[in-house]
Design a protein around this motif. Structure first.
Motif, PDB file in Angstrom:
ATOM      1  N   SER A  17      -8.284  11.413   0.454  1.00 16.24           N
ATOM      2  CA  SER A  17      -8.226  10.760   1.523  1.00 16.24           C
ATOM      3  C   SER A  17      -9.574  10.798   2.773  1.00 16.24           C
ATOM      4  O   SER A  17     -10.248  11.128   2.290  1.00 16.24           O
ATOM      5  CB  SER A  17      -7.050  12.074   2.354  1.00 16.24           C
ATOM      6  OG  SER A  17      -7.123  11.226   4.300  1.00 16.24           O
ATOM      7  N   THR A  73      -1.333  15.989  -9.961  1.00 17.94           N
ATOM      8  CA  THR A  73      -1.055  15.169  -8.637  1.00 17.94           C
ATOM      9  C   THR A  73      -2.067  15.150  -7.838  1.00 17.94           C
ATOM     10  O   THR A  73      -2.945  16.338  -7.289  1.00 17.94           O
ATOM     11  CB  THR A  73       0.173  15.569  -7.654  1.00 17.94           C
ATOM     12  OG1 THR A  73       1.758  14.953  -8.112  1.00 17.94           O
ATOM     13  CG2 THR A  73       0.132  14.170  -6.314  1.00 17.94           C
ATOM     14  N   ARG A 119      -3.084   9.525  -5.467  1.00 19.87           N
ATOM     15  CA  ARG A 119      -2.061   8.839  -4.249  1.00 19.87           C
ATOM     16  C   ARG A 119      -3.558   8.428  -3.617  1.00 19.87           C
ATOM     17  O   ARG A 119      -4.800   9.557  -3.372  1.00 19.87           O
ATOM     18  CB  ARG A 119      -1.643  10.057  -3.571  1.00 19.87           C
ATOM     19  CG  ARG A 119       0.350  10.109  -4.471  1.00 19.87           C
ATOM     20  CD  ARG A 119       0.488  11.427  -3.212  1.00 19.87           C
ATOM     21  NE  ARG A 119       1.983  11.848  -3.718  1.00 19.87           N
ATOM     22  CZ  ARG A 119       2.720  12.996  -3.847  1.00 19.87           C
ATOM     23  NH1 ARG A 119       2.077  13.643  -3.525  1.00 19.87           N
ATOM     24  NH2 ARG A 119       3.973  12.701  -4.405  1.00 19.87           N
ATOM     25  N   PHE A 137       1.160  -1.462  -0.237  1.00 21.40           N
ATOM     26  CA  PHE A 137       0.014   0.042  -0.177  1.00 21.40           C
ATOM     27  C   PHE A 137       1.051   1.455  -0.192  1.00 21.40           C
ATOM     28  O   PHE A 137       0.409   2.713  -0.125  1.00 21.40           O
ATOM     29  CB  PHE A 137      -1.166   0.268   1.420  1.00 21.40           C
ATOM     30  CG  PHE A 137      -1.437  -0.768   0.913  1.00 21.40           C
ATOM     31  CD1 PHE A 137      -2.142  -1.358   0.068  1.00 21.40           C
ATOM     32  CD2 PHE A 137      -2.493  -0.950   2.118  1.00 21.40           C
ATOM     33  CE1 PHE A 137      -3.299  -2.898  -0.517  1.00 21.40           C
ATOM     34  CE2 PHE A 137      -3.898  -2.092   2.063  1.00 21.40           C
ATOM     35  CZ  PHE A 137      -3.698  -2.602   0.950  1.00 21.40           C
ATOM     36  N   THR A 138       2.085   1.376   0.408  1.00 20.46           N
ATOM     37  CA  THR A 138       2.980   2.368  -0.087  1.00 20.46           C
ATOM     38  C   THR A 138       3.280   2.735  -0.478  1.00 20.46           C
ATOM     39  O   THR A 138       3.425   3.789  -1.225  1.00 20.46           O
ATOM     40  CB  THR A 138       4.470   1.948   1.129  1.00 20.46           C
ATOM     41  OG1 THR A 138       4.750   3.327   1.566  1.00 20.46           O
ATOM     42  CG2 THR A 138       4.504   0.971   0.726  1.00 20.46           C
ATOM     43  N   PHE A 155      -7.119  16.529  -2.610  1.00 20.62           N
ATOM     44  CA  PHE A 155      -5.709  17.121  -3.056  1.00 20.62           C
ATOM     45  C   PHE A 155      -5.664  17.278  -4.649  1.00 20.62           C
ATOM     46  O   PHE A 155      -5.525  16.216  -4.616  1.00 20.62           O
ATOM     47  CB  PHE A 155      -5.051  17.064  -2.343  1.00 20.62           C
ATOM     48  CG  PHE A 155      -4.606  17.040  -0.803  1.00 20.62           C
ATOM     49  CD1 PHE A 155      -4.969  18.356  -0.109  1.00 20.62           C
ATOM     50  CD2 PHE A 155      -5.003  16.391  -0.254  1.00 20.62           C
ATOM     51  CE1 PHE A 155      -4.839  18.763   0.775  1.00 20.62           C
ATOM     52  CE2 PHE A 155      -4.923  16.536   1.360  1.00 20.62           C
ATOM     53  CZ  PHE A 155      -5.051  17.841   1.792  1.00 20.62           C
ATOM     54  N   TYR A 198      -4.539   7.433  -0.002  1.00 18.25           N
ATOM     55  CA  TYR A 198      -3.849   7.385   1.688  1.00 18.25           C
ATOM     56  C   TYR A 198      -5.392   6.480   2.418  1.00 18.25           C
ATOM     57  O   TYR A 198      -6.049   6.553   2.249  1.00 18.25           O
ATOM     58  CB  TYR A 198      -4.695   8.609   2.175  1.00 18.25           C
ATOM     59  CG  TYR A 198      -2.825   9.531   2.078  1.00 18.25           C
ATOM     60  CD1 TYR A 198      -1.706   8.849   1.650  1.00 18.25           C
ATOM     61  CD2 TYR A 198      -2.920  11.289   1.628  1.00 18.25           C
ATOM     62  CE1 TYR A 198      -0.920   9.782   1.040  1.00 18.25           C
ATOM     63  CE2 TYR A 198      -1.818  11.701   0.753  1.00 18.25           C
ATOM     64  CZ  TYR A 198      -0.530  11.170   0.128  1.00 18.25           C
ATOM     65  OH  TYR A 198      -0.080  11.499   0.094  1.00 18.25           O
ATOM     66  N   ASN A 199      -4.676   6.396   3.772  1.00 17.80           N
ATOM     67  CA  ASN A 199      -5.208   5.809   4.604  1.00 17.80           C
ATOM     68  C   ASN A 199      -6.769   4.838   4.742  1.00 17.80           C
ATOM     69  O   ASN A 199      -6.481   3.955   4.184  1.00 17.80           O
ATOM     70  CB  ASN A 199      -5.723   6.944   5.909  1.00 17.80           C
ATOM     71  CG  ASN A 199      -6.688   7.924   5.008  1.00 17.80           C
ATOM     72  OD1 ASN A 199      -7.632   7.834   4.245  1.00 17.80           O
ATOM     73  ND2 ASN A 199      -6.392   9.168   5.064  1.00 17.80           N
ATOM     74  N   ARG A 250       0.641   5.042  -1.291  1.00 20.59           N
ATOM     75  CA  ARG A 250       0.423   6.201  -0.864  1.00 20.59           C
ATOM     76  C   ARG A 250       1.291   6.874  -1.582  1.00 20.59           C
ATOM     77  O   ARG A 250       1.409   8.564  -1.654  1.00 20.59           O
ATOM     78  CB  ARG A 250       0.786   6.036   0.795  1.00 20.59           C
ATOM     79  CG  ARG A 250      -0.731   5.658   1.241  1.00 20.59           C
ATOM     80  CD  ARG A 250      -0.166   5.302   2.762  1.00 20.59           C
ATOM     81  NE  ARG A 250       0.922   4.897   3.183  1.00 20.59           N
ATOM     82  CZ  ARG A 250       0.498   3.489   3.545  1.00 20.59           C
ATOM     83  NH1 ARG A 250       0.006   2.627   3.792  1.00 20.59           N
ATOM     84  NH2 ARG A 250       2.107   2.935   4.234  1.00 20.59           N
ATOM     85  N   ALA A 297      -4.174  13.650  -4.805  1.00 18.50           N
ATOM     86  CA  ALA A 297      -4.746  12.793  -3.671  1.00 18.50           C
ATOM     87  C   ALA A 297      -5.980  12.458  -2.999  1.00 18.50           C
ATOM     88  O   ALA A 297      -6.490  13.591  -2.755  1.00 18.50           O
ATOM     89  CB  ALA A 297      -3.385  12.916  -3.127  1.00 18.50           C
TER      90      ALA A 297
END
Lengths: 577, 207
Positions: free
Chosen positions: B87, B83, B130, B24-25, B64, B132-133, B28, B85
């Protein structure tokens, strides 16, 4: 919770008296600490002098069956800021103290000599014992000494060597469910005031102390159930916090460009992923640690955990976002194991991780050590714990350290270090940093029920005027919340879910037999802030203290190239009558 | 957008299902997708990333675009190479302030994405995504098993950090039709230019 325990350290040996609440009836947590400090402490007194008092108060719902009501407020005149201070902590202390019937413990008077004392408080009253062997014991050493006494049904409230040395960065530690001293009333140097009174630890024995009974048990039970359901169904309080803890913010804030890096020189840290909440949770799970854990009984959010080393041995509790930022990105250290060891030392010596990390960042800026040098940071923390001359400078906070080393770039307001959000990128938080009576504080203006409490009022929230109004109303709402004993993290659920906020009010009403409305809660918050600001005015604070350091207006922050450009007039308008 | 150097076909890793979160990194740090030029962010999320509208509406709470917080993905149009992102809801005053369309959006006015009209662009463009979480937790396996394009150097660094257990069963790394051991794979990745892209696809085995 109908009495106040006053401990007077003035005589040959501390004496105590219990008294009814009197004028303080109906107050709890921050509402009570700020009322007592404002009324009883001369604003011009020295924070370490005999006129100052340390007030330790559980919240209004602490000790009851309410979920997440275990916050303990610690108030005094702050050795760090010189203004009024309320710092609060989780852990077991609030619930045990409330069940013992105390709305507050007040440490007051002029200490005679340098003796150290232990206070033992239980159902049968209080006992005071002088113990010279306590000198310079760390918080974990105190745990080893006394865990047998408080570990099962009680709690310990203590200071480490930093508090004993009366350093401006020193905490009051509160033990968690395992009896470890991992929860801290961290900000503002409250540990130094406890140290100035010569009280090393307070051992609370909660044996036979009953859960507090509400006035209307059935209504309280229903409201508590609805409140708990609200917390569980919200994606932050019900899922995100348990999965990653507060450190889930690292990647998010870094992405936004508001992550203070290298002593607030840039807004993104290249190695953020290495210290993110997601990486931390994966690491903890792979090592067999607990990635989800509450800090006190009755918590259903479980934002904490246990950090273990590669062999599965306990290192520290799961470090918070603020800690990982302060010692991590702010100092250029992208190593969770190193940060966890720093967190342990902070807890052990009794140091606020935000202030300490910011101070180390200033020291790095000064050239005392290089950004990223984790080994040297560990050495410096040891110096603080030992009280070497350099350690005492560092333990006095970021502002003092900057002065000692001739550095302008000290990220402080009212001498208190800023937390992990750069005010140039998120300017609304900068407004709160500037104007909070507590100094730079990320919890001073929190997210509370904007729709219900009309946070922000009727002004455009995107305008500068709107930011001032938003900051003011959030500070008001937070002051009220800090009085309930509720964990501040419930704010997310009551921000989004009006029925959850109403359930909180219903709980207070059922518990105390009141008929409060949201407006009354708002009024409570305003009255607390009014007292706090009045105290600071009498202590000599002016509008010039409600400012960020000038370099935040001058130096643009990458990647957005943003500066803090909220005008002084707007800042002054936050609390204008 | 880095130049895509054709790494032989694709890189297929067989891993135990329980090891998938270790990757998963990569989500991210970011992976690349190709989309229609001029597409709105909403269109990118629903059509190219395949998120149901309900997920975009409710689960994806913070967006984002090049570091700017987006309130309305319908009116945000990414530029080529941008990019994006994503979340789930984040805690804290800042977390609440960064959420899309939140009551506290005023707190971060200066980093709010300013909506611009759709550009009239033809062809395709590449975006870096990206996750996240909780979004990586909930959608990561879908993306990883369908395949993601990642930068070779980032993939090499992530794989180099992984413990031996991730690699079992031995020899289950497939590059095109060729089977490679871990060391050989790292060497091959290291031979690529640092910004070369690799298509990574995981296949899972029980365990």
């Amino acid at each position: 919770m109908d009495k106040i325990l006053r401990v007077d350290v003035s005589g040959d040996k501390p004496s105590y008296v219990e008294e009814p609440l009197g004028d303080y009836a109906g107050m709890g947590g921050r509402g009570l600490t700020s009322a007592m400090v404002s009324k009883e402490v001369p604003a011009d007194s020295h924070p370490l002098g005999p006129e100052n008092k340390l007030v330790i108060a559980p919240g209004l719902l602490s000790g009851s069956a309410a979920v997440n009501a275990g916050r303990l407020s610690v108030g005094c005149k702050s050795p760090l800021t010189g203004g009024i201070k309320e710092a609060n902590a989780g852990g077991q202390g609030a619930n045990v103290l409330a069940r013992l019937g105390y709305a507050a413990i007040v440490l007051e008077g002029e200490r005679q000599g340098e003796e150290l004392y232990i206070l033992r408080i239980g159902k049968k009253g209080m006992d005071v014992v002088q113990d010279a062997s306590l000198e310079k014991l760390t918080n974990y050493q105190l745990m080893e000494r006394f865990h047998g006494e408080y570990g099962k049904n009680g709690a310990m409230i203590s200071i480490g060597p930093a508090g004993e040395m009366r350093l401006a960065n020193s905490t009051v530690a509160v033990t968690d469910m395992e009896g470890r001293p991992t929860r801290h009333a961290g900000r503002g140097g409250v540990g130094a005031v406890m140290g100035s009174k010569g009280i090393k630890a307070i051992l609370l024995d909660g044996s036979e102390a009953p859960v507090r009974r509400p006035q209307d048990p059935e209504a309280f039970k229903q409201a508590n159930k609805q409140f708990a359901e609200g917390l569980r169904r919200h994606p932050v309080t019900g899922q995100g916090m348990a999965a990653y803890g507060t450190n889930v913010l690292t990647n998010v804030i870094n992405e936004s460009g508001a992550y203070p890096t290298y002593n607030f020189r840039q807004g993104q840290y290249p190695d953020a992923e290495r210290i993110s909440g997601e990486t931390q949770a994966e690491l903890e799970k792979s090592r067999g640690g607990k990635a989800s854990h509450g800090c006190h009984r009755g918590c259903i959010m479980h934002c904490s955990g246990e950090f273990v080393d590669k062999d599965g041995n306990y290192v520290t509790k799961q470090p918070e976002y603020e800690t990982i930022w302060a010692h991590g990105g702010n100092c250029g250290i992208g190593d969770l194991d190193a940060i966890a060891r720093m967190d342990y030392l902070n807890d052990d010596f009794g140091l606020d991780t935000i202030e300490m990390g910011a101070t180390i960042g200033v020291a790095m800026e000064a050239g005392l050590l290089d950004f990223g040098d984790a080994d040297r940071v560990m050495e410096l923390l040891q110096e603080v714990g030992k009280g070497t001359p350099l350690g005492r400078i560092l333990g006095s906070g970021a502002a003092v350290t900057a002065k000692a080393f001739g550095v302008e770039r000290a990220p402080v307001v009212k001498n208190q270090a800023m937390p992990a959000y750069d005010p140039r990128a998120i300017k609304g938080i900068g407004v709160t940093y500037a104007t909070s009576p507590m100094g730079a504080d990320h919890t001073a203006g929190y997210a509370v029920a904007t729709n219900i409490m009309k946070v922000g009022g009727d002004v455009d929230p995107l305008s500068n005027e709107g930011q001032a109004a938003l900051s003011r109303d959030l500070q008001v709402a937070t002051a009220a919340l800090d009085s309930t004993g509720m964990c501040l993290f419930i704010a997310f659920a009551i921000l989004d879910q009006p029925d959850t906020f109403q359930a909180l009010i219903d709980m207070l009403n059922a518990f105390y037999g009141l008929e409060m409305t949201a407006d009354d809660v708002n009024g409570l918050g305003k009255s607390i802030l009014d007292k706090e600001r009045d105290f600071n005015t009498r202590a000599g604070f002016t509008a010039m203290d409600d400012r960020l350091p000038r370099y935040f207006r001058r130096e643009a922050l990458a990647p957005h190239q943003a500066v803090f450009d909220v005008s002084d007039q707007e800042l002054d308008r936050v609390f204008a009558k | 957008m880095p130049n895509s150097i054709p790494f032989p076909q694709s890189l297929e890793l067989r891993v135990a299902a329980r090891m998938v979160p270790r990757f998963f990194t990569l989500l991210r740090q970011g992976f690349w997708i190709r989309v229609e030029a001029g597409a709105s962010l909403q269109y990118v999320l629903t059509h190219f990333l395949g998120f149901p509208s309900s997920v975009v509406q409710d689960r994806i709470q913070t967006i984002f675009l090049d570091g700017n917080a987006v309130d309305d993905p319908e009116s945000a149009y990414p530029d080529p190479g941008a990019t994006v992102a994503l979340s789930a809801a984040a805690p804290g005053l800042a977390g609440a302030g960064l959420r899309k369309g939140g009551a506290l959006a005023g707190l971060r006015g200066s980093i709010t994405f300013s909506a611009s009209p759709a550009g009239h662009q033809d062809g395709a463009m590449d975006l870096r995504i990206r996750l996240y979480n909780l979004l990586a937790e909930e959608w990561g396996e879908v993306f990883l098993t369908e395949g993601i394009k990642v930068e070779a150097e980032e993939l090499r660094a992530v794989l180099a950090d992984m413990s031996a257990e991730v690699w079992a069963p031995e020899g289950a790394v497939r590059v095109g039709g060729e089977r490679l051991g871990p060391e050989a794979l790292l060497q091959r990745l290291g031979e690529l230019s640092s910004d070369a892209l690799v298509l990574l696809r995981l296949t899972t085995v029980s365990g």
